[in-house]
Scaffold this motif. Structure first.
Motif, PDB file in Angstrom:
ATOM      1  N   GLY A   8       0.840  -1.197   0.000  1.00  0.00           N
ATOM      2  CA  GLY A   8       0.000   0.000   0.000  1.00  0.00           C
ATOM      3  C   GLY A   8       0.874   1.246   0.000  1.00  0.00           C
ATOM      4  N   THR A  11      -0.812   7.292   1.532  1.00  0.00           N
ATOM      5  CA  THR A  11      -0.310   8.336   2.436  1.00  0.00           C
ATOM      6  C   THR A  11       0.750   7.775   3.380  1.00  0.00           C
ATOM      7  OG1 THR A  11      -2.506   9.337   2.339  1.00  0.00           O
ATOM      8  CG2 THR A  11      -1.044  10.087   4.109  1.00  0.00           C
ATOM      9  N   VAL A  12       0.390   6.761   4.160  1.00  0.00           N
ATOM     10  CA  VAL A  12       1.319   6.262   5.182  1.00  0.00           C
ATOM     11  C   VAL A  12       2.452   5.454   4.538  1.00  0.00           C
ATOM     12  CG1 VAL A  12       1.542   4.917   7.310  1.00  0.00           C
ATOM     13  CG2 VAL A  12      -0.567   6.193   6.871  1.00  0.00           C
ATOM     14  N   GLY A  13       2.103   4.571   3.595  1.00  0.00           N
ATOM     15  CA  GLY A  13       3.122   3.726   2.965  1.00  0.00           C
ATOM     16  C   GLY A  13       4.219   4.543   2.300  1.00  0.00           C
ATOM     17  N   ILE A  74      -2.233  -0.783   3.715  1.00  0.00           N
ATOM     18  CA  ILE A  74      -3.328  -0.768   2.736  1.00  0.00           C
ATOM     19  C   ILE A  74      -4.594  -0.260   3.416  1.00  0.00           C
ATOM     20  CG2 ILE A  74      -4.811  -2.201   1.279  1.00  0.00           C
ATOM     21  CD1 ILE A  74      -2.403  -4.104   0.913  1.00  0.00           C
ATOM     22  N   ASN A  98      -2.957  -0.051  10.581  1.00  0.00           N
ATOM     23  CA  ASN A  98      -4.349  -0.358  10.251  1.00  0.00           C
ATOM     24  C   ASN A  98      -5.160  -0.722  11.499  1.00  0.00           C
ATOM     25  OD1 ASN A  98      -6.715  -1.484   9.257  1.00  0.00           O
ATOM     26  ND2 ASN A  98      -5.698  -2.650   7.641  1.00  0.00           N
ATOM     27  N   LYS A  99      -5.772   0.318  12.107  1.00  0.00           N
ATOM     28  CA  LYS A  99      -6.491   0.056  13.373  1.00  0.00           C
ATOM     29  C   LYS A  99      -7.715  -0.820  13.191  1.00  0.00           C
ATOM     30  CE  LYS A  99      -7.421   4.390  11.809  1.00  0.00           C
ATOM     31  NZ  LYS A  99      -6.612   5.570  11.548  1.00  0.00           N
ATOM     32  N   ALA A 124       1.433   2.581  15.379  1.00  0.00           N
ATOM     33  CA  ALA A 124       0.815   3.690  14.632  1.00  0.00           C
ATOM     34  C   ALA A 124      -0.715   3.595  14.585  1.00  0.00           C
ATOM     35  CB  ALA A 124       1.351   3.707  13.197  1.00  0.00           C
ATOM     36  N   ALA A 295      -2.288  11.761  13.239  1.00  0.00           N
ATOM     37  CA  ALA A 295      -2.403  11.232  11.876  1.00  0.00           C
ATOM     38  C   ALA A 295      -1.459  12.033  10.990  1.00  0.00           C
ATOM     39  CB  ALA A 295      -3.844  11.351  11.380  1.00  0.00           C
ATOM     40  N   GLY A 296      -1.547  11.772   9.692  1.00  0.00           N
ATOM     41  CA  GLY A 296      -0.681  12.472   8.744  1.00  0.00           C
ATOM     42  C   GLY A 296       0.426  11.564   8.276  1.00  0.00           C
ATOM     43  N   THR A 300       2.704   9.467  11.155  1.00  0.00           N
ATOM     44  CA  THR A 300       2.295   8.065  11.231  1.00  0.00           C
ATOM     45  C   THR A 300       3.437   7.163  10.773  1.00  0.00           C
ATOM     46  OG1 THR A 300       0.061   8.815  10.745  1.00  0.00           O
ATOM     47  CG2 THR A 300       0.440   6.455  10.611  1.00  0.00           C
TER      48      THR A 300
HETATM   49  N1  LIG Z   1      -3.516   8.631   6.687  1.00  0.00           N
HETATM   50  C1  LIG Z   1      -3.229   8.730   7.978  1.00  0.00           C
HETATM   51  O1  LIG Z   1      -2.882   9.805   8.472  1.00  0.00           O
HETATM   52  C2  LIG Z   1      -3.309   7.522   8.872  1.00  0.00           C
HETATM   53  C3  LIG Z   1      -2.948   7.646  10.226  1.00  0.00           C
HETATM   54  C4  LIG Z   1      -2.970   6.512  11.042  1.00  0.00           C
HETATM   55  C5  LIG Z   1      -3.389   5.313  10.537  1.00  0.00           C
HETATM   56  N2  LIG Z   1      -3.778   5.223   9.221  1.00  0.00           N
HETATM   57  C6  LIG Z   1      -4.200   3.924   8.718  1.00  0.00           C
HETATM   58  O2  LIG Z   1      -3.191   3.455   7.832  1.00  0.00           O
HETATM   59  C7  LIG Z   1      -3.776   2.687   6.781  1.00  0.00           C
HETATM   60  C8  LIG Z   1      -3.407   3.297   5.431  1.00  0.00           C
HETATM   61  O3  LIG Z   1      -3.935   4.604   5.386  1.00  0.00           O
HETATM   62  P1  LIG Z   1      -3.562   5.620   4.209  1.00  0.00           P
HETATM   63  O4  LIG Z   1      -4.148   6.920   4.625  1.00  0.00           O
HETATM   64  O5  LIG Z   1      -2.137   5.544   3.898  1.00  0.00           O
HETATM   65  O6  LIG Z   1      -4.442   5.014   3.028  1.00  0.00           O
HETATM   66  P2  LIG Z   1      -4.275   5.313   1.458  1.00  0.00           P
HETATM   67  O7  LIG Z   1      -3.625   6.628   1.253  1.00  0.00           O
HETATM   68  O8  LIG Z   1      -5.608   5.058   0.853  1.00  0.00           O
HETATM   69  O9  LIG Z   1      -3.236   4.183   1.001  1.00  0.00           O
HETATM   70  C9  LIG Z   1      -3.586   2.855   0.786  1.00  0.00           C
HETATM   71  C10 LIG Z   1      -2.888   2.395  -0.474  1.00  0.00           C
HETATM   72  O10 LIG Z   1      -3.103   0.993  -0.638  1.00  0.00           O
HETATM   73  C11 LIG Z   1      -3.477   0.789  -2.003  1.00  0.00           C
HETATM   74  N3  LIG Z   1      -4.219  -0.460  -2.167  1.00  0.00           N
HETATM   75  C12 LIG Z   1      -5.554  -0.665  -2.210  1.00  0.00           C
HETATM   76  N4  LIG Z   1      -5.817  -1.967  -2.423  1.00  0.00           N
HETATM   77  C13 LIG Z   1      -4.623  -2.590  -2.530  1.00  0.00           C
HETATM   78  C14 LIG Z   1      -4.225  -3.921  -2.789  1.00  0.00           C
HETATM   79  N5  LIG Z   1      -5.125  -4.889  -2.971  1.00  0.00           N
HETATM   80  N6  LIG Z   1      -2.927  -4.214  -2.830  1.00  0.00           N
HETATM   81  C15 LIG Z   1      -2.002  -3.252  -2.665  1.00  0.00           C
HETATM   82  N7  LIG Z   1      -2.316  -1.957  -2.432  1.00  0.00           N
HETATM   83  C16 LIG Z   1      -3.604  -1.638  -2.348  1.00  0.00           C
HETATM   84  C17 LIG Z   1      -4.300   2.004  -2.342  1.00  0.00           C
HETATM   85  O11 LIG Z   1      -4.468   2.151  -3.736  1.00  0.00           O
HETATM   86  P3  LIG Z   1      -5.793   2.942  -4.236  1.00  0.00           P
HETATM   87  O12 LIG Z   1      -5.678   4.321  -3.748  1.00  0.00           O
HETATM   88  O13 LIG Z   1      -5.736   2.825  -5.732  1.00  0.00           O
HETATM   89  O14 LIG Z   1      -6.985   2.222  -3.649  1.00  0.00           O
HETATM   90  C18 LIG Z   1      -3.429   3.094  -1.740  1.00  0.00           C
HETATM   91  O15 LIG Z   1      -2.369   3.459  -2.583  1.00  0.00           O
HETATM   92  C19 LIG Z   1      -5.284   2.677   7.084  1.00  0.00           C
HETATM   93  O16 LIG Z   1      -5.592   1.542   7.819  1.00  0.00           O
HETATM   94  C20 LIG Z   1      -5.479   3.913   7.926  1.00  0.00           C
HETATM   95  O17 LIG Z   1      -6.590   3.819   8.787  1.00  0.00           O
HETATM   96  C21 LIG Z   1      -3.725   6.312   8.386  1.00  0.00           C
END
Ligand SMILES: NC(=O)c1ccc[n+]([C@@H]2O[C@H](COP(=O)([O-])OP(=O)(O)OC[C@H]3O[C@@H](n4cnc5c(N)ncnc54)[C@H](OP(=O)(O)O)[C@@H]3O)[C@@H](O)[C@H]2O)c1
Length: 389
Positions: A8, A11-13, A74, A98-99, A124, A295-296, A300
């Motif tokens: 994934g 944002t975080v990855g 993811i 991933n909470k 995280a 977050a962010g 993260t």
């Molecule tokens: N953002 C934050 O600040 C934050 C903070 C704390 C915790 N989290 C947690 O961290 C996790 C990720 O959050 P995020 O904000 O980084 O999400 P995100 O930006 O949506 O990133 C997820 C990535 O995974 C990809 N993906 C979807 N299906 C997939 C698959 N089958 N195989 C491989 N990659 C796949 C998505 O592609 P597509 O976009 O094309 O679907 C996207 O690039 C979540 O559980 C979230 O709750 C986030």
């Protein structure tokens, strides 16, 4: 040199991959080196400097014995659950933000990690970049934890702060949060308290050592918070905060999420904008507060990379993140006693009453939710909030 894969690249990855680059020197000094061998995502990233690492095929990671740590960013409980299980079964440690997955299948994944002699770490998942889970299980390990409460969701805290500071409605504040990228296109998980509920489940599970499922943690969000509530709260010297609260009493854990009126004398009342602030009360330490960016991308990523370094230096570092299958330790949070702020249409017998458009406002004595319901039976309740402080 440890080889890792990031699942994934959102944002975080992407923050994780960048952090490992930015801090490569110190990470190498501290761990002997961590390098990203694969990035797995459904999309291509032709313009990214990491494009050459991207694959759509998770089995490449699964079958590569060189990869010892998998970062799952993811999200959700679909493919993330499948990839996590397969990674652990393949003898790879997993780190996640991933909470939802941890709150839903945490105990099963931790057991699977143990069975395979690897770790499943998730610092995280609660509080983003705020160090919380590991300090709770290490630095506070000499205490009996009595209560944890705090602001666990930055988006809702931003919305409530806007309502307080700028007098804008919930709908207007939500629109601004979305425009600034603080809220997702579908804000339900944030505004209805589901996100905070998952974090409260993780905190309660960590303290009790038993998996607390989301159905044991009633969650109410902020979509019903009206500007009138905000005005009354301000007049009383309070602010309104969405709190996750976990009280540990008599061998039971009472956990819930709800908007509260919080006295301005309380530490969490000053936690504004997208920040998180979590108070932990121990029987020896008293009250401590953990504060920071909940977050962010980079905050993260900071917590995710710290977990990766923990595994890189000590493969069994995950042991402090551990709890067993669900058991009956949850009490009914409706039994917890607090003061309440209530607004009802018409008049009630009570000491404190103001009126606006036929609506009266009251602060009650300390009582449980059940007792409050008895007091209010027959009344048309406009709003009811627990009070802290
Ligand atoms: N953002 C934050 O600040 C934050 C903070 C704390 C915790 N989290 C947690 O961290 C996790 C990720 O959050 P995020 O904000 O980084 O999400 P995100 O930006 O949506 O990133 C997820 C990535 O995974 C990809 N993906 C979807 N299906 C997939 C698959 N089958 N195989 C491989 N990659 C796949 C998505 O592609 P597509 O976009 O094309 O679907 C996207 O690039 C979540 O559980 C979230 O709750 C986030």
């Amino acid at each position: 040199m440890k080889k890792i894969a990031v699942l994934g690249f959102g944002t975080v990855g992407s923050g994780v991959v960048e952090t490992i680059d930015i801090n490569a020197d110190v990470i190498t000094q501290r761990t002997g080196g961590i390098t990203v061998k694969y990035i797995v995502d459904v999309r291509d990233f032709p313009d990214s400097p990491y494009a050459a690492l991207v694959t759509k095929d998770f089995s490449v990671v699964e079958n590569d014995p060189e990869v010892s740590i998998v970062v799952e960013t993811i999200g959700g409980i679909g493919v993330a659950y499948d990839f996590t299980k397969r990674s652990l079964k393949a003898g790879k440690s997993v780190v996640t933000s991933n909470k939802e997955l941890v709150a839903t299948y945490g105990y099963e994944l931790m057991a699977l990690a143990k069975e395979n002699g690897v770790s499943y770490l998730f610092e995280a998942s609660v509080g983003g970049g705020v160090p919380l889970l590991r300090p709770l299980k290490t630095c506070l390990n000499g205490d009996v934890i009595k209560e944890i409460y705090g602001i666990l969701n930055g988006t809702t805290n931003y919305i409530l702060t806007q309502m307080f500071q700028n007098g804008v409605s919930f709908a207007e504040a939500l629109a601004t949060a979305q425009a600034l990228g603080y809220s997702e296109a579908d804000p339900t998980a944030d505004v209805e308290g589901h996100d905070a509920c998952r974090k409260a489940c993780i905190l309660t599970s960590l303290v009790t050592g038993t998996h607390i499922t989301q159905d044991k943690v009633p969650a109410k969000g902020i979509s019903g918070v009206a500007l009138e509530d905000v005005e009354y709260a301000a007049q009383l010297g309070y602010t309104i905060k969405l709190l996750g609260r976990c009280v540990f009493e008599g061998g039971k854990a009472y956990s819930y999420v709800a908007p509260h009126l919080v006295s301005r004398n309380e530490l969490v009342s000053g936690v504004n904008g997208v920040m998180n602030g979590i108070v932990v009360k121990g029987n020896i330490v008293g009250e401590t507060m953990f504060y920071g960016a909940g977050a962010g991308k980079m905050p993260t990523a900071s917590a995710v990379v710290a977990d990766v370094t923990a595994i890189a230096t000590n493969v069994r570092a995950g042991e402090c993140f551990e709890w067993s299958a669900p058991s009956d330790v949850s009490g009914d949070p409706a039994e917890l006693k607090t003061k309440w702020f209530v607004r009802v249409r018409g008049e009630l017998e009570a000491e404190l009453a103001g009126t606006a458009d036929g609506v009266s406002a009251y602060v009650t004595a300390e009582m449980s939710e059940k007792e409050l319901q008895t007091v209010l039976s027959g009344a048309e309740v406009v709003s009811a909030y627990r009070m802290i402080g």
